[in-house]
Design an enzyme around this catalytic site. Structure first.
Site, mmCIF file in Angstrom:
data_model
loop_
_atom_site.group_PDB
_atom_site.id
_atom_site.type_symbol
_atom_site.label_atom_id
_atom_site.label_comp_id
_atom_site.label_asym_id
_atom_site.label_seq_id
_atom_site.Cartn_x
_atom_site.Cartn_y
_atom_site.Cartn_z
ATOM 1 N N GLN A 174 6.967 30.192 0.331
ATOM 2 C CA GLN A 174 6.865 28.989 1.161
ATOM 3 C C GLN A 174 5.435 28.481 1.140
ATOM 4 O O GLN A 174 4.474 29.264 1.200
ATOM 5 C CB GLN A 174 7.289 29.303 2.593
ATOM 6 C CG GLN A 174 7.116 28.151 3.579
ATOM 7 C CD GLN A 174 5.757 28.170 4.280
ATOM 8 O OE1 GLN A 174 5.069 29.204 4.316
ATOM 9 N NE2 GLN A 174 5.361 27.050 4.837
ATOM 10 N N TYR A 213 2.769 25.074 2.596
ATOM 11 C CA TYR A 213 2.492 23.828 3.293
ATOM 12 C C TYR A 213 1.676 22.933 2.356
ATOM 13 O O TYR A 213 1.028 23.416 1.417
ATOM 14 C CB TYR A 213 1.688 24.079 4.571
ATOM 15 C CG TYR A 213 2.440 24.808 5.652
ATOM 16 C CD1 TYR A 213 3.386 24.158 6.435
ATOM 17 C CD2 TYR A 213 2.181 26.154 5.913
ATOM 18 C CE1 TYR A 213 4.065 24.826 7.442
ATOM 19 C CE2 TYR A 213 2.858 26.834 6.917
ATOM 20 C CZ TYR A 213 3.793 26.165 7.677
ATOM 21 O OH TYR A 213 4.462 26.832 8.664
ATOM 22 N N THR A 248 7.515 23.369 3.252
ATOM 23 C CA THR A 248 7.816 22.987 4.638
ATOM 24 C C THR A 248 7.293 21.577 4.873
ATOM 25 O O THR A 248 6.106 21.306 4.672
ATOM 26 C CB THR A 248 7.166 23.976 5.618
ATOM 27 O OG1 THR A 248 7.715 25.281 5.398
ATOM 28 C CG2 THR A 248 7.435 23.567 7.053
ATOM 29 N N SER A 285 16.351 22.528 9.410
ATOM 30 C CA SER A 285 15.447 23.341 10.224
ATOM 31 C C SER A 285 14.626 22.449 11.137
ATOM 32 O O SER A 285 14.200 21.361 10.738
ATOM 33 C CB SER A 285 14.504 24.145 9.317
ATOM 34 O OG SER A 285 13.508 24.815 10.072
ATOM 35 N N HIS A 302 11.977 24.093 12.564
ATOM 36 C CA HIS A 302 10.835 25.016 12.638
ATOM 37 C C HIS A 302 11.005 26.000 13.794
ATOM 38 O O HIS A 302 10.043 26.402 14.449
ATOM 39 C CB HIS A 302 9.525 24.231 12.797
ATOM 40 C CG HIS A 302 8.365 24.840 12.062
ATOM 41 N ND1 HIS A 302 7.904 24.349 10.866
ATOM 42 C CD2 HIS A 302 7.564 25.892 12.339
ATOM 43 C CE1 HIS A 302 6.872 25.057 10.455
ATOM 44 N NE2 HIS A 302 6.647 26.018 11.338
ATOM 45 N N ASP A 319 18.467 27.157 9.225
ATOM 46 C CA ASP A 319 17.862 28.127 10.140
ATOM 47 C C ASP A 319 17.783 27.530 11.534
ATOM 48 O O ASP A 319 17.933 26.328 11.724
ATOM 49 C CB ASP A 319 16.520 28.657 9.634
ATOM 50 C CG ASP A 319 15.341 27.702 9.816
ATOM 51 O OD1 ASP A 319 15.434 26.719 10.570
ATOM 52 O OD2 ASP A 319 14.306 27.949 9.184
ATOM 53 N N VAL A 361 19.893 31.661 14.841
ATOM 54 C CA VAL A 361 20.881 32.632 14.372
ATOM 55 C C VAL A 361 20.505 34.011 14.910
ATOM 56 O O VAL A 361 19.452 34.556 14.582
ATOM 57 C CB VAL A 361 20.957 32.657 12.835
ATOM 58 C CG1 VAL A 361 21.879 33.773 12.356
ATOM 59 C CG2 VAL A 361 21.437 31.304 12.312
ATOM 60 N N GLY A 417 14.287 33.974 11.464
ATOM 61 C CA GLY A 417 12.858 34.259 11.479
ATOM 62 C C GLY A 417 12.439 35.332 12.459
ATOM 63 O O GLY A 417 11.820 36.330 12.086
#
Length: 375
Positions: free
Chosen positions: A136, A138, A164, A263, A265, A296, A299, A319
């Site tokens: 991942q 940024y 992201t 997502s 975040h 995500d 969960v 996460g």
């Protein structure tokens, strides 16, 4: 199932959370658990699953369930993977190396964060199949740092790059600001030039050093047109994380994304944003099968995963629970959390008469309406 040296066995994600809460420093715990501002979206992500009702089919001849799934040519034993989270050495001395070993033992995807506290090469070396890892990133003002990272990941055998896209600036996280949260000690984002990370290590009362670092180093001017540059840096599949609307899902497909992640975040960016489960069908309808949709947000159990998969997700990411596992039992704890959730999913699939993930569709669930304070 993870058995600690003392105490009962850990059977569910909430068991791991209860144990981890006593093992992690309070400011680090707030960093893990907290969301943006009043944490309405954080709560909404989990609460959305309370509206799901399962529609089991009977006399379906299902005695076992196959939870395997393939993405970009790699087979995973479970559709429950690990979302990117930073600085695992705040929780365990081995950090992301332990997380990777736990994910590999459970046959799960692990998305390694740009701000990992172990090198991406060490993480890849810890597992037999590094293609089960994704990196991942940024979008930084320093594109040379991004270029170096994605090329290192490709050389190390990673399976994809996940960008992201929902952080033009960091969400205001009251817990971290009240704690003056700072990355300290010998923990650092070791894959990034130290000059880029300097602000994350400077404490200031009433401020989050992470937020200050984000403001100093992230590029908020990113547009869809910029994706072509990242695409040119690597041959790895490009996944966009942070999609919540049909409009952006369609744009992602139009601009050549190989997959997207629905997502918000983990409720850590725009407080009041739509819960991810409530955005999922809108996004999958807009994509229309042109690329995989991952999910995500909230969960916590296998039936949560079943709901998201039935509503169109190819894979779900989680996460916080893997971090609870990491705190409670290192690599074994990470594997334990993932195996527990996968076991719950397989159990629910059998009881629902759905032997494979492909057999999960919208007919498997019904979304009810909440009333009163939860509406």
């Amino acid at each position: 199932m993870t058995q600690l040296r003392s105490g009962p066995p850990l059977l569910t994600a909430s068991d791991y959370r209860h144990n981890a809460a006593h093992l992690v420093e309070p400011d680090v715990w707030d960093f893990i658990e907290g969301g943006a501002e009043d944490e309405r979206t954080l709560a909404a992500n989990e609460r959305a699953f309370d509206r799901v009702r399962l529609r089991p089919r009977v006399l379906a001849g299902v005695s076992d369930a196959d939870t395997g799934v393939s993405l970009f040519g790699t087979r995973h034993a479970t559709p429950i993977g690990i979302a990117p989270t930073a600085y695992h050495r705040l929780i365990d001395p081995e950090g992301e190396v332990a997380t990777a070993r736990g994910a590999s033992a459970a046959g799960a995807l692990f998305v390694v964060a740009m701000f990992a506290s172990r090198t991406i090469e060490d993480i890849a070396a810890a597992v037999p199949q590094p293609q089960g890892l994704w990196l991942q990133v940024y979008w930084l003002q320093r594109r040379d740092v991004m270029r170096s990272l994605v090329r290192r990941a490709e050389r190390a055998g990673y399976g994809a790059v996940m960008l992201t896209v929902d952080v033009p600036r960091m969400g205001r996280r009251w817990r971290d600001m009240r704690n003056g949260f700072t990355i300290g000690g010998d923990v650092a984002a070791v894959n990034v030039d130290p000059a880029v990370m300097a602000a994350a290590h400077v404490r200031d009362e009433g401020e989050s050093a992470i937020a200050r670092h984000t403001a100093d180093t992230f590029d908020p001017t990113l547009t869809w047109a910029d994706l072509a540059w990242l695409r040119a840096q690597t041959g790895l599949p490009l996944v966009l994380k942070g999609i919540l609307t049909a409009e952006d899902a369609a744009l992602a497909a139009d601009h050549g994304a190989d997959a997207i992640v629905v997502s918000n975040h983990g409720g850590r960016q725009l407080d009041g944003a739509v819960a991810t489960l409530d955005a999922l069908t809108e996004v999958t309808d807009a994509v229309g099968g042109r690329m995989p949709v991952l999910f995500d947000g909230g969960v916590r159990r296998g039936t949560d995963a079943l709901a998201a998969l039935a509503l169109g997700a190819r894979m779900v990411l989680t996460g916080r629970p893997p971090l609870w596992g990491l705190a409670a039992g290192g690599a074994d704890g990470v594997a334990g959390v993932l195996r527990a959730a996968t076991g719950e999913l397989a159990h629910a699939m059998v009881l629902a008469g759905r032997p494979t993930l492909a057999a999960l569709d919208r007919s498997a669930v019904r979304l009810s309406s909440l009333t009163g304070a939860d509406a």
